[in-house]
Design an enzyme around this catalytic site. Structure first.
Site, short mmCIF file in Angstrom:
data_model
loop_
_atom_site.label_atom_id
_atom_site.label_comp_id
_atom_site.label_asym_id
_atom_site.label_seq_id
_atom_site.Cartn_x
_atom_site.Cartn_y
_atom_site.Cartn_z
N HIS A 187 2.97 24.95 40.33
CA HIS A 187 3.35 26.12 41.26
C HIS A 187 2.15 26.56 41.59
O HIS A 187 1.93 27.10 42.75
CB HIS A 187 4.30 26.94 40.53
CG HIS A 187 5.70 26.69 40.72
ND1 HIS A 187 6.68 27.21 39.83
CD2 HIS A 187 6.35 25.88 41.26
CE1 HIS A 187 7.78 26.88 40.01
NE2 HIS A 187 7.55 25.75 40.92
N ARG A 294 9.54 5.35 51.37
CA ARG A 294 9.37 4.43 50.45
C ARG A 294 10.18 4.50 49.30
O ARG A 294 10.05 5.20 48.23
CB ARG A 294 8.10 4.10 50.14
CG ARG A 294 6.79 3.60 51.12
CD ARG A 294 5.72 3.44 50.30
NE ARG A 294 4.72 2.49 51.13
CZ ARG A 294 3.94 3.05 52.14
NH1 ARG A 294 3.65 4.32 52.26
NH2 ARG A 294 3.12 2.16 52.97
N ARG A 330 13.47 3.65 54.05
CA ARG A 330 13.29 2.06 53.94
C ARG A 330 14.11 1.73 52.71
O ARG A 330 13.86 2.34 51.62
CB ARG A 330 12.10 1.69 53.78
CG ARG A 330 11.73 0.11 53.59
CD ARG A 330 10.39 -0.29 53.35
NE ARG A 330 9.59 0.02 52.24
CZ ARG A 330 8.26 0.05 52.16
NH1 ARG A 330 7.47 -0.48 53.31
NH2 ARG A 330 7.79 0.56 51.22
N GLU A 429 6.79 -6.92 59.40
CA GLU A 429 5.45 -7.20 58.54
C GLU A 429 5.45 -8.53 58.07
O GLU A 429 4.46 -8.86 57.16
CB GLU A 429 5.69 -6.17 57.35
CG GLU A 429 7.07 -6.48 56.54
CD GLU A 429 7.11 -5.47 55.51
OE1 GLU A 429 5.87 -4.59 55.06
OE2 GLU A 429 8.40 -5.21 54.92
N ASN A 452 0.12 -3.21 56.91
CA ASN A 452 -0.39 -3.52 55.70
C ASN A 452 0.11 -4.83 55.23
O ASN A 452 -1.03 -5.63 54.77
CB ASN A 452 0.04 -2.30 54.65
CG ASN A 452 0.01 -1.11 54.62
OD1 ASN A 452 -0.77 -0.69 55.65
ND2 ASN A 452 0.64 -0.18 54.27
N ASP A 453 1.35 -5.14 55.20
CA ASP A 453 1.78 -6.48 54.98
C ASP A 453 1.51 -7.54 56.01
O ASP A 453 1.06 -8.60 55.73
CB ASP A 453 3.22 -6.50 54.62
CG ASP A 453 3.24 -6.11 52.90
OD1 ASP A 453 2.58 -6.54 52.27
OD2 ASP A 453 4.38 -5.40 52.84
N ARG A 463 -3.53 -8.75 49.80
CA ARG A 463 -4.24 -7.42 50.25
C ARG A 463 -4.82 -6.55 49.34
O ARG A 463 -5.44 -5.62 49.22
CB ARG A 463 -3.00 -6.66 50.84
CG ARG A 463 -2.01 -5.87 50.05
CD ARG A 463 -0.68 -5.51 50.93
NE ARG A 463 -0.52 -3.89 50.63
CZ ARG A 463 0.74 -3.38 51.11
NH1 ARG A 463 1.37 -4.11 51.60
NH2 ARG A 463 1.00 -2.13 50.63
N CYS A 500 4.34 2.14 60.75
CA CYS A 500 4.25 3.01 59.60
C CYS A 500 3.14 2.25 58.55
O CYS A 500 2.95 2.98 57.55
CB CYS A 500 5.43 2.86 58.75
SG CYS A 500 6.39 1.49 58.28
C1 PEP Z 1 3.19 -1.96 55.26
O1 PEP Z 1 3.51 -3.18 54.64
O2 PEP Z 1 2.46 -2.05 56.43
C2 PEP Z 1 4.09 -0.78 54.73
C3 PEP Z 1 4.09 0.30 55.58
O3 PEP Z 1 4.77 -0.82 53.59
P1 PEP Z 1 4.01 -1.06 52.13
O4 PEP Z 1 2.78 -0.47 52.17
O5 PEP Z 1 5.00 -0.35 51.45
O6 PEP Z 1 4.31 -2.49 51.75
MG MG Z 2 5.12 -3.77 53.43
#
Ligand code: PEP
Ligand code: MG
Length: 569
Positions: A187, A294, A330, A429, A452-453, A463, A500
């Site tokens: 808090h 997520r 998701r 992705e 990201n993926d 990655r 995203c």
């Molecule tokens: C992504 O892969 O870009 C993504 C948003 O999901 P995460 O990073 O959870 O794999």
């Molecule tokens: Mg991903």
């Protein structure tokens, strides 16, 4: 230098005021007149409730409704007949004085809450201790620490900063807060952030290491604390502080503004979250919705799968916090780097290419159906949309849609409300999904590009592996072509396309994404205003020119250098 938990951003420079707890010693004697002692307690309780209500009211008007809720929670605890009943029975049966009865009962409740392995109950234990102190002060007629009158430029140093102490603070006088206990979600952290006071928490023994009046610098971002800094350090941090404040003031101008380019093209600016509680921060930072929740985090750090009801409550909480704004949730994305021990999944040679996300869910209907059903049920409470991760083939998406139809029929039979037109989309992705977007666009309600993926799979580069990190870049022309293709294919079919992955918050890529026609950017809550600002700096004509040039380049380095050279601040 000391390092604690940076719990509220900003640079604090000022002089120490140590906040010590007042002595609450009392004479522990058996009482003769039990009735008089009970009414002494009742009087103190009534005073305490009135005082806490007044503090909550003050907090609501000065800080905000959410922060006042903490003190309103205290009022409910004070009114709880179980706790006050226990205190009275200690007075009556054990002949305890009111102070001892309050202390014993509150300590018992606090210990009970603290023993439960749940952050919410741990916090409840702190609340009970706070209430105990307030009740004892009233019974003993002890004055509260007067935080309202500390001089300007004060750095408060305390063992802990309780909500009742914080309630009196005037933020214009408090340059920073240092405490011995507390974490990012305590808090004291929530309140420090709400009051926009830089704070570093959890520095062991800090109260004993400082003196009143001593100069201190603290960095609420990094958690660094410098005692008695020299002139050079002071100058350095004064400049940092000014830069921080200037940037913050400039970004605050974007609160309440549309997310639009300089020439008026409007896009949607949403946020990514991992826990239901994060939704509040999104609202505070003026996010226009949730672009990615997520949900795998609901399944982690616990001994067993969350039940359908637990999930329903979590999804409903996010939907109601967002008050009708879009919330893209998701479904379970586990496997790869996200492990869940209790599922007992075997070790894989290539986890990123293996049994993960939708592949696993389609074979583990015992896991997946309750999640989908919880999502459908929660859709009655807001604009929830369902997003499927790691899609490579159309049949995977059709299988989920089929399952959803069956679950909808179950809910109809059970007369449980849900949104019959709930939108169902996919994460793009994988290169397979990217190459098939024209087909997916006819079946999915929306796309969200997971860069990201997508970067990892397009470049065939793990990655998380530092040896090949030089290949892991969204500026690589192959990745950019893939992104452009997804957006344009989605647009051609009228499918909403969002992003995203982390690239959505990269200011260097903003002109490209605008030019390709991205509809929705989903970024972390703390990047919302900065992204809105970057979007506002570009006209579509400029963005188109930058995109055309960038897409004509052959290498990652060329693209990166070019985008840096044209970046706007
Ligand atoms: C992504 O892969 O870009 C993504 C948003 O999901 P995460 O990073 O959870 O794999
Ligand atoms: Mg991903």
């Amino acid at each position: 230098m000391y390092t604690g938990i940076g719990a509220s951003a900003g640079i604090g420079i000022g002089s120490v005021v140590i906040v010590k707890k007042p002595s609450l010693a009392y004479e522990n004697v058996l009482v003769a007149d039990v009735a008089a002692e009970k009414s002494r307690f009742q009087e103190a309780l009534a005073k305490c409730i009135a005082k806490t209500e007044a503090m909550a009211e003050d907090m609501k008007s000065r800080v905000g409704e959410k922060e006042a809720e903490i003190l309103e929670g205290h009022v409910l605890l004070l009114m709880d007949p179980e706790m006050s009943g226990q205190i009275e029975s200690n007075i009556e049966n054990e002949k305890m004085c009111a102070e001892a009865a309050v202390e014993l009962t509150c300590d018992t409740f606090a210990q009970l809450f603290a023993s439960l392995d749940d952050e919410m109950f741990q916090q409840r234990a702190t609340d009970v201790c706070d209430i105990k102190t307030r009740l004892l002060k009233i019974l003993l007629d002890v004055e509260d620490v007067d935080l309202a009158n500390v001089p300007a430029g004060t750095i408060l140093v305390a063992e802990d900063l309780t909500p009742s102490m914080t309630a009196g603070i005037k933020p214009e006088n408090v340059a920073g807060v240092l405490t011995e206990i507390g974490g990012k979600t305590s808090h004291s952290a929530i309140l420090a952030r709400a009051l926009e006071i830089p704070a570093v928490l959890s520095i062991a023994g800090i109260v004993g290491k400082v003196e009143n009046g001593q100069k201190v610098i603290l960095d609420g971002e990094t958690g660094e604390v410098f005692l008695s800094p020299d002139e050079e350090l002071l100058a350095e941090y004064t400049a940092k502080r000014e830069a921080y404040l200037a940037e913050k003031a400039a970004l605050a101008a974007f609160i309440g503004k549309e997310s639009a380019t300089a020439d008026g093209k409007v896009v949607e600016l949403c946020s990514n979250i991992g826990k239901p509680e994060d939704a509040l921060k999104v609202v505070e930072c003026d996010g226009e919705g949730i672009g990615l929740f997520r949900t795998e985090f609901l399944f982690m750090d616990r001994p067993a799968v969350p039940t359908e009801d637990e999930q329903f409550e979590a999804y409903k909480k996010v939907a109601t916090t967002l008050e009708g704004k879009p919330v893209i949730i998701r479904t379970l994305d586990i496997g790869g780097d996200k492990e869940i021990p209790y599922l007992g999944l075997g070790k894989e040679e290539n986890p990123f290419l293996g049994f993960r996300a939708i592949r696993l869910c389609l074979q583990r209907e015992d896991l997946y159906r309750p999640q989908l059903k919880a999502l459908l049920r929660a859709s009655a409470y807001g604009d929830i949309r369902i997003m499927i991760p790691m899609i490579t083939c159309v049949h995977e998406f059709r299988a989920v849609k089929g399952m959803l139809e069956e679950l909808k029929a179950e809910l109809d039979a059970e007369s449980v409300p849900y949104n019959k037109d709930i939108k169902v989309g996919i994460m793009v992705e994988t290169p397979a999904a990217s190459l098939m977007t024209d087909v997916f666009a006819k079946e999915a309600d929306f796309f969200s590009i997971g860069t990201n993926d997508l970067t990892q799979y397009t470049m065939a580069v793990d990655r998380g592996n530092p040896d090949v990190a030089y290949l892991y870049s969204t500026y690589n022309p192959a990745v950019l072509r893939s992104i452009e293709r997804v957006i344009r294919a989605g647009k051609a079919e009228g499918t909403m396309v969002g992003m995203c992955g982390e690239a959505a918050a990269d200011p260097l890529l903003t002109p490209l994404l605008l030019s390709f026609g991205l509809d929705e950017f989903s970024v972390s809550a703390t990047s919302i205003l900065a992204t809105r600002k970057t979007i506002s700096l570009w006209t579509m004509e400029e963005a188109d020119a930058v995109a055309a040039k960038a897409m004509s380049l052959a290498t990652e380095e060329e693209v990166h250098e070019y985008l840096k050279s044209v970046a706007k601040k």
